[in-house]
Design a protein around this motif. Structure first.
Motif, short mmCIF file in Angstrom:
data_model
loop_
_atom_site.label_atom_id
_atom_site.label_comp_id
_atom_site.label_asym_id
_atom_site.label_seq_id
_atom_site.Cartn_x
_atom_site.Cartn_y
_atom_site.Cartn_z
N PHE A 264 9.20 54.09 -88.24
CA PHE A 264 9.58 53.28 -89.40
C PHE A 264 8.49 52.27 -89.74
N TYR A 265 8.07 51.47 -88.77
CA TYR A 265 7.10 50.42 -89.06
C TYR A 265 5.71 50.98 -89.31
N ALA A 266 5.36 52.07 -88.65
CA ALA A 266 4.06 52.69 -88.92
C ALA A 266 4.01 53.23 -90.34
N ASP A 267 5.09 53.86 -90.78
CA ASP A 267 5.14 54.41 -92.14
C ASP A 267 5.01 53.33 -93.20
N ILE A 268 5.74 52.23 -93.04
CA ILE A 268 5.71 51.21 -94.09
C ILE A 268 4.39 50.44 -94.08
N ILE A 269 3.74 50.35 -92.93
CA ILE A 269 2.42 49.71 -92.89
C ILE A 269 1.39 50.57 -93.60
N GLY B 56 13.83 58.38 -78.75
CA GLY B 56 14.95 57.47 -78.99
C GLY B 56 14.60 56.31 -79.90
N LYS B 57 15.08 55.14 -79.54
CA LYS B 57 14.91 53.95 -80.37
C LYS B 57 13.45 53.57 -80.51
N LEU B 58 12.67 53.78 -79.43
CA LEU B 58 11.25 53.47 -79.48
C LEU B 58 10.55 54.28 -80.55
N TRP B 59 10.87 55.59 -80.63
CA TRP B 59 10.27 56.46 -81.64
C TRP B 59 10.71 56.06 -83.04
#
Length: 271
Positions: free
Chosen positions: A98-103, A90-93
């Motif tokens: 999203f944030y893992a990818d952009i980091i 859900g929202k947690l995933w």
């Protein structure tokens, strides 16, 4: 270019951070697709190591770092283990992905640029290495999963931040501020990606238009089922369940919406 021990240590911290996050995201994708242990490990490793392997192969400067330094494989294995044991839904995933990818875009763009500088390459090859390092793992993962690589459909969330990060790194290096440049570049990429994500539609040159979306995403939109644009096939099961649980009336209404949306998108693509 010679790098100090401080810069070298910071480089490995940044690259290991990217390996860990990418392996966790890749492993979670494989887990959501019900892969067996072999497929799970393959997707996790290819997501986290492929970009660096492609970069090192292009540089042709001995064996790839991922093969000579066990820390990369250990870190990738740790990320895969996290994905295997922790269930993200859900929202947690969505937030984590999203944030893992952009980091990872920022830290790997720095790694690719620094590799180019060490090899004494000019600015343009350094930019190319930054983009390859930042996007190679995701691209190879998408190819392995028989998807259209997000590199071709989400450039403003991947390629542009990597280029900006690399440019910052190159400019700071020109003034002998390598360590400061690494930190600034690693931070700049995610900031730019977030700015595009939340505010890109306000500017015509940042808008993403006329991209052919997967069928399951179109059906999900028609049914009112939320689908993740960056990982559309991960939600195929949700769309399948929605189809099974829908009444004939709901299916007819969804079909009407699907056809209307399809005609609208194709009309807009012509104009």
């Amino acid at each position: 270019m010679e790098i100090s021990d401080t810069v070298s240590n910071l480089y490995f911290v940044l690259e290991y951070t990217g390996v860990l996050l990418a392996a966790t995201v890749g492993g979670t994708v494989a887990k959501r697709m019900n892969f067996d242990i072999v497929g799970f490990a393959f997707i996790a490793y290819i997501s986290s190591l492929a970009g660096g392997l492609i970069r090192d192969a292009i540089l042709n400067d001995g064996p790839a770092a991922a093969l000579t330094n066990p820390g990369y494989l250990i870190t990738a294995t740790l990320g895969a283990a996290i994905a295997y044991t922790v269930t993200l839904r859900g929202k947690l995933w969505e937030n984590f992905r999203f944030y893992a990818d952009i980091i990872t875009i920022g830290v790997w763009a720095v790694a690719g640029t620094l590799k180019g500088l060490v090899a004494e390459l000019s600015w343009v090859p350094c930019l190319l290495l930054a983009v390859i390092t930042a996007t190679g793992g995701t691209m190879m993962r998408d190819i392995a999963l028989r998807r259209v690589p997000s590199l071709f459909t989400a450039q403003k969330m991947t390629v542009f931040p990597a280029i900006i990060s690399s440019v910052i790194m190159l400019v700071m290096n020109h003034f002998d501020l390598v360590r400061e440049g690494m930190l600034a570049a690693a931070i700049a990429a995610p900031i730019f990606a977030i700015a595009v994500y939340y505010g890109g539609d306000r500017f015509s040159f940042l808008q993403t238009k006329h991209i052919e979306r997967p069928l399951e995403q179109k059906i999900g939109d028609a049914l009112g089922t939320h689908t993740d644009e960056a990982e559309p096939r991960d939600n195929g099961e949700d769309v399948t369940r929605a189809l099974e649980n829908s009444s004939d009336e709901e299916l007819l209404r969804a079909l009407r919406i699907l056809l209307q949306n399809e005609v609208r998108e194709r009309t807009e693509s012509i104009t």
